[in-house]
Write an enzyme that holds these catalytic residues in place. Structure first.
Site, PDB file in Angstrom:
ATOM      1  N   SER A  65       0.592  -1.142   0.004  1.00  0.00           N
ATOM      2  CA  SER A  65      -0.036  -0.052   0.067  1.00  0.00           C
ATOM      3  C   SER A  65       1.083   1.236   0.001  1.00  0.00           C
ATOM      4  CB  SER A  65      -0.862   0.001   1.289  1.00  0.00           C
ATOM      5  OG  SER A  65      -0.021  -0.297   2.365  1.00  0.00           O
ATOM      6  N   GLU A 148      -8.505   3.306  -1.799  1.00  0.00           N
ATOM      7  CA  GLU A 148      -9.045   3.453  -0.426  1.00  0.00           C
ATOM      8  C   GLU A 148      -9.673   5.006   0.014  1.00  0.00           C
ATOM      9  OE1 GLU A 148      -6.113   2.772   2.697  1.00  0.00           O
ATOM     10  OE2 GLU A 148      -7.536   2.753   4.186  1.00  0.00           O
ATOM     11  N   GLU A 154      -7.378  13.681   5.159  1.00  0.00           N
ATOM     12  CA  GLU A 154      -6.302  12.778   4.497  1.00  0.00           C
ATOM     13  C   GLU A 154      -6.347  12.893   2.898  1.00  0.00           C
ATOM     14  OE1 GLU A 154      -5.491   9.104   6.488  1.00  0.00           O
ATOM     15  OE2 GLU A 154      -6.289   9.820   8.158  1.00  0.00           O
ATOM     16  N   ASP A 181     -12.329   1.101   4.781  1.00  0.00           N
ATOM     17  CA  ASP A 181     -11.430   1.059   6.066  1.00  0.00           C
ATOM     18  C   ASP A 181     -12.552   1.574   7.088  1.00  0.00           C
ATOM     19  OD1 ASP A 181     -10.401   2.352   8.364  1.00  0.00           O
ATOM     20  OD2 ASP A 181      -8.194   2.269   7.074  1.00  0.00           O
ATOM     21  N   HIS A 184     -12.172   5.223   8.606  1.00  0.00           N
ATOM     22  CA  HIS A 184     -12.378   6.361   7.692  1.00  0.00           C
ATOM     23  C   HIS A 184     -13.854   6.263   7.547  1.00  0.00           C
ATOM     24  CE1 HIS A 184      -8.385   7.198   7.011  1.00  0.00           C
ATOM     25  NE2 HIS A 184      -8.251   5.917   6.574  1.00  0.00           N
ATOM     26  N   HIS A 207      -9.906  -2.666   5.294  1.00  0.00           N
ATOM     27  CA  HIS A 207      -9.186  -2.434   6.531  1.00  0.00           C
ATOM     28  C   HIS A 207     -10.075  -2.347   7.868  1.00  0.00           C
ATOM     29  CE1 HIS A 207      -5.215  -0.194   4.540  1.00  0.00           C
ATOM     30  NE2 HIS A 207      -5.039  -1.532   5.197  1.00  0.00           N
ATOM     31  N   ARG A 213      -7.857   4.094  16.445  1.00  0.00           N
ATOM     32  CA  ARG A 213      -6.733   3.188  15.842  1.00  0.00           C
ATOM     33  C   ARG A 213      -5.818   2.624  16.732  1.00  0.00           C
ATOM     34  NH1 ARG A 213      -5.235   6.126  10.092  1.00  0.00           N
ATOM     35  NH2 ARG A 213      -6.201   4.696   8.885  1.00  0.00           N
ATOM     36  N   GLU A 242      -5.385  -2.747  10.960  1.00  0.00           N
ATOM     37  CA  GLU A 242      -4.629  -1.372  10.790  1.00  0.00           C
ATOM     38  C   GLU A 242      -4.658  -0.790  12.257  1.00  0.00           C
ATOM     39  OE1 GLU A 242      -3.527   1.226   7.028  1.00  0.00           O
ATOM     40  OE2 GLU A 242      -5.736   1.560   7.928  1.00  0.00           O
TER      41      GLU A 242
END
Ligand code: MN
Length: 282
Positions: A65, A148, A154, A181, A184, A207, A213, A242
């Site tokens: 990635s 993603e 981001e 993910d 997100h 993810h 996180r 992750e």
């Protein structure tokens, strides 16, 4: 469900020298993960040969990635920057192929950063054109490319599953998929089920990470809803854990992701916990 379970290499290490390679891949395999996701922070200095040797020795698959930067942003108005981005993605694809991986994903479509303006008029199409070329090269290598969607801090280009699907429709490549993910999604989507159903067979990689996180199961992400939705669409792809903490840092990636807090120190305990949580729920 018989999904492959993966773990992100940054749980173990923020660099990728021989010792890091042995440690990260060996530790992931020892805990029973099928996949390790390796961030290609600098594909020009990546030791693909040794990485492949250690992956094969440990009988575990690698996927890769990355995220682009201001200098390699393929959604940019500047053609030189777009060209740099296309070159970087091409090199990353080559490294992905060399380690025997079948998947490369991430923020491949723009810089991984907090933009201070919405995308320009041409940004989406600029990015689509380069990703389309990348997919054609990847197709010959039997590699799937994943987009993603990330939260608004981001990237400004793809924040939701529906935007990723719009991108895929324009690109017209059958080896281009959505990489969701939970971290997100928690920020940008209305719920977890609808985007997963909307993606359907275009969902190619997932993810799982908590809202902070950190340790899996110690935040407020609704993983029951996520895995029920995956079952509804019969998702067969990889599910990768992750997690980031200030105790394991890659200066570029960690700063781009805003990893300021210490959420854990013990990689092995974190990974072991994640594996048993995933086994119990998937
Ligand atoms: Mn992610």
């Amino acid at each position: 469900m018989k999904n492959h379970l993966g773990i992100h290499a940054l749980v173990w290490t923020g660099s990728w020298g021989s010792k890091d390679i042995d440690f990260a891949i060996g530790s992931s395999a020892k805990l029973g993960f099928n996949v390790i996701e390796i961030p290609l922070l600098n594909p020009y200095k990546f030791n693909a040969e040794y990485t492949k040797q250690v992956l094969d020795f440990n009988k575990i698959k690698g996927v890769t990635s990355l995220g682009l930067s201001d200098e390699t942003d393929i959604s940019s108005e500047d053609s030189v920057i777009r060209e740099n981005g296309a070159k970087l993605l091409g090199k990353a694809l080559e490294m992905t192929y060399q380690i025997g991986s079948k998947y490369m994903g991430g923020v491949l479509y723009s810089a991984l950063k907090k933009y201070d303006a919405p995308p320009t008029k041409n940004a989406f199409h600029n990015s689509v054109d380069i990703i389309r070329d990348l997919c054609h090269k990847a197709k010959k290598m039997d590699i799937m490319i994943g987009l993603e969607p990330v939260n608004r801090y981001e990237s400004n280009l793809i924040n939701t599953a529906s935007k990723a699907l719009e991108f895929i429709e324009l690109a017209e490549c059958n080896n281009l998929c959505v990489h969701l993910d939970s971290y997100h999604m928690n920020i940008e989507e209305s719920n977890y089920r609808d985007p997963i159903l909307q993606c359907g067979e275009k969902l190619g990689y997932f993810h799982i990470g908590e809202n902070h996180r950190g340790y899996l199961g110690r935040g407020h992400i609704n993983f029951v809803e996520i895995f029920s939705a995956m079952k509804e669409i019969d998702y067969q792809g990889t599910v990768t854990f992750e997690s980031f903490s200030s105790s394991i840092v890659d200066p570029h990636l960690s700063n781009a992701l805003g990893v300021w807090r210490n959420l854990w120190d013990d990689s092995n305990d974190l990974a072991k916990n994640a594996k048993s949580y995933m086994d119990s729920i998937i």
